[in-house]
Design a protein around this motif. Structure first.
Motif, PDB file in Angstrom:
ATOM      1  N   ASP A  94       0.839  -1.206   0.000  1.00  0.00           N
ATOM      2  CA  ASP A  94       0.000   0.000   0.000  1.00  0.00           C
ATOM      3  C   ASP A  94       0.870   1.251   0.000  1.00  0.00           C
ATOM      4  O   ASP A  94       1.873   1.307   0.702  1.00  0.00           O
ATOM      5  CB  ASP A  94      -0.852   0.047   1.276  1.00  0.00           C
ATOM      6  N   LYS A  95       0.445   2.237  -0.757  1.00  0.00           N
ATOM      7  CA  LYS A  95       1.099   3.538  -0.693  1.00  0.00           C
ATOM      8  C   LYS A  95       0.050   4.540  -0.235  1.00  0.00           C
ATOM      9  O   LYS A  95      -1.030   4.607  -0.815  1.00  0.00           O
ATOM     10  CB  LYS A  95       1.625   3.987  -2.069  1.00  0.00           C
TER      11      LYS A  95
ATOM     12  N   TYR B  71      -1.049   8.343   0.229  1.00  0.00           N
ATOM     13  CA  TYR B  71      -0.800   9.707  -0.250  1.00  0.00           C
ATOM     14  C   TYR B  71      -1.729  10.677   0.471  1.00  0.00           C
ATOM     15  O   TYR B  71      -2.871  10.318   0.800  1.00  0.00           O
ATOM     16  CB  TYR B  71      -1.111   9.812  -1.740  1.00  0.00           C
TER      17      TYR B  71
ATOM     18  N   THR C  23      -5.209   5.794  -0.349  1.00  0.00           N
ATOM     19  CA  THR C  23      -4.269   4.657  -0.277  1.00  0.00           C
ATOM     20  C   THR C  23      -4.487   3.757  -1.484  1.00  0.00           C
ATOM     21  O   THR C  23      -5.600   3.274  -1.709  1.00  0.00           O
ATOM     22  CB  THR C  23      -4.508   3.847   1.015  1.00  0.00           C
TER      23      THR C  23
ATOM     24  N   HIS D   8      -2.458   0.639  -4.156  1.00  0.00           N
ATOM     25  CA  HIS D   8      -1.266  -0.225  -4.237  1.00  0.00           C
ATOM     26  C   HIS D   8      -0.729  -0.342  -5.653  1.00  0.00           C
ATOM     27  O   HIS D   8       0.337  -0.920  -5.859  1.00  0.00           O
ATOM     28  CB  HIS D   8      -1.507  -1.595  -3.591  1.00  0.00           C
TER      29      HIS D   8
ATOM     30  N   GLY E  59       0.843   1.565  -9.081  1.00  0.00           N
ATOM     31  CA  GLY E  59       1.762   2.697  -9.185  1.00  0.00           C
ATOM     32  C   GLY E  59       1.835   3.184 -10.616  1.00  0.00           C
ATOM     33  O   GLY E  59       2.912   3.264 -11.194  1.00  0.00           O
TER      34      GLY E  59
ATOM     35  N   ARG F 134       3.586  11.608  -0.580  1.00  0.00           N
ATOM     36  CA  ARG F 134       3.440  10.190  -0.237  1.00  0.00           C
ATOM     37  C   ARG F 134       3.914  10.024   1.205  1.00  0.00           C
ATOM     38  O   ARG F 134       5.091  10.214   1.494  1.00  0.00           O
ATOM     39  CB  ARG F 134       4.258   9.305  -1.182  1.00  0.00           C
TER      40      ARG F 134
ATOM     41  N   LYS G 256       3.441   7.237   3.188  1.00  0.00           N
ATOM     42  CA  LYS G 256       3.830   5.896   3.613  1.00  0.00           C
ATOM     43  C   LYS G 256       3.975   4.945   2.445  1.00  0.00           C
ATOM     44  O   LYS G 256       3.196   5.021   1.479  1.00  0.00           O
ATOM     45  CB  LYS G 256       2.733   5.319   4.514  1.00  0.00           C
ATOM     46  N   ILE G 257       4.936   4.044   2.541  1.00  0.00           N
ATOM     47  CA  ILE G 257       5.024   2.887   1.648  1.00  0.00           C
ATOM     48  C   ILE G 257       4.931   1.692   2.576  1.00  0.00           C
ATOM     49  O   ILE G 257       5.838   1.491   3.401  1.00  0.00           O
ATOM     50  CB  ILE G 257       6.360   2.850   0.884  1.00  0.00           C
TER      51      ILE G 257
ATOM     52  N   ASP H 125       7.061   4.910   7.259  1.00  0.00           N
ATOM     53  CA  ASP H 125       6.602   6.298   7.217  1.00  0.00           C
ATOM     54  C   ASP H 125       7.811   7.238   7.291  1.00  0.00           C
ATOM     55  O   ASP H 125       8.951   6.790   7.239  1.00  0.00           O
ATOM     56  CB  ASP H 125       5.576   6.573   8.322  1.00  0.00           C
TER      57      ASP H 125
END
Ligand code: URA
Length: 239
Positions: free
Chosen positions: A128-129, A131, A180, A182, A184, A205, A207-208, A212
């Motif tokens: 999950d990314k 933003y 959020t 996943h 890209g 962004r 979190k990846i 964090d």
């Protein structure tokens, strides 16, 4: 000369302890000969194989950068602009995993490990990314539903997303939205908002997966630990 288990660990194949186990399990060869003694010293010219596959001798490095605005996500820029790679004091040839736009800030991983980069960027993975976008206007409930369920971007529907409205400012007619995803795809977040007629003014962004930006100011970076890298592998392979 370096200790065999250290060289194996540096190649990214296994942790130091796991490398010792591999040696004891007779799975390691140096110049074609099985070595079982821990602490055997090897030189740069020795060919080391684990399960009959030669290991790469360049140490793998992994960084998490808090990318500033106005820096391009590339290894080189024809126009002489700053690149994310130039922000990191590392002589190995590292490159960014995925990309953030010139004006997007936040979490970006850089590495010299091609397998890791491919795994992280594979569209089917589970990373999950998160933003945070500042947008013009205020989302209607129906627009939030569309973003959550998928909107059509470049002819293909985006997969499910989490969407949270963090703040609405009626005076300036702007909102802060956490989204959020996943996947890209190129400019994905901006294009998703565009699909519901909203313009992104700022994008970060945050979190990846579990990574964090705690402790990292804009432009700062840190190395990822062995544990964090293994956790990312596990997550990426989960379905
Ligand atoms: N989505 C975008 O639109 N831009 C980015 O930089 C990252 C995700």
């Amino acid at each position: 000369m370096e200790r065999l288990q250290k060289v194996i660990a540096n190649s990214g194949v296994a942790s130091r302890r796991k490398a010792e186990e591999l040696i004891l399990a007779k799975r390691v060869k140096v110049n074609g000969v099985i070595v079982t003694e821990l602490g055997t010293k090897v030189s740069d010219n020795d060919v080391i194989k684990v399960d009959d596959e030669e290991i790469s001798r360049e140490e793998k490095v992994y960084y998490l950068l808090n990318k500033p605005r106005g820096v391009i996500t590339s290894t080189k820029d024809e126009h002489g602009r700053n690149t994310v790679v130039s922000l990191i004091d590392e002589s190995k040839r590292i490159y960014p995993v995925g990309r953030l736009d010139y004006d997007t800030t936040g979490a970006l991983i850089l590495t010299n490990d091609g397998d890791f980069a491919n795994m992280m960027m594979h569209p089917s993975n589970n990373i999950d990314k998160v933003y945070v976008a500042k947008i013009e206007g205020i989302l209607l409930p129906s627009e939030i539903m569309s973003l959550k369920n998928g909107v059509v971007v470049d002819g293909v529907k985006t997969s499910k997303a989490h969407v949270k409205v963090k703040k609405i400012d009626k005076n300036t007619n702007t909102s802060i939205i956490e989204i959020t995803i996943h996947e890209g795809r190129n400019h994905q977040v901006k294009k998703m908002f565009e699909a519901v007629s909203k313009k992104v003014i700022k994008l970060k962004r945050e979190k990846i997966a579990f990574l964090d930006l705690k402790g990292l100011n804009s432009g700062e970076y840190r190395k990822l630990s062995h544990k964090e890298i293994s956790k990312l592998y596990v997550l990426a392979k989960e379905k």
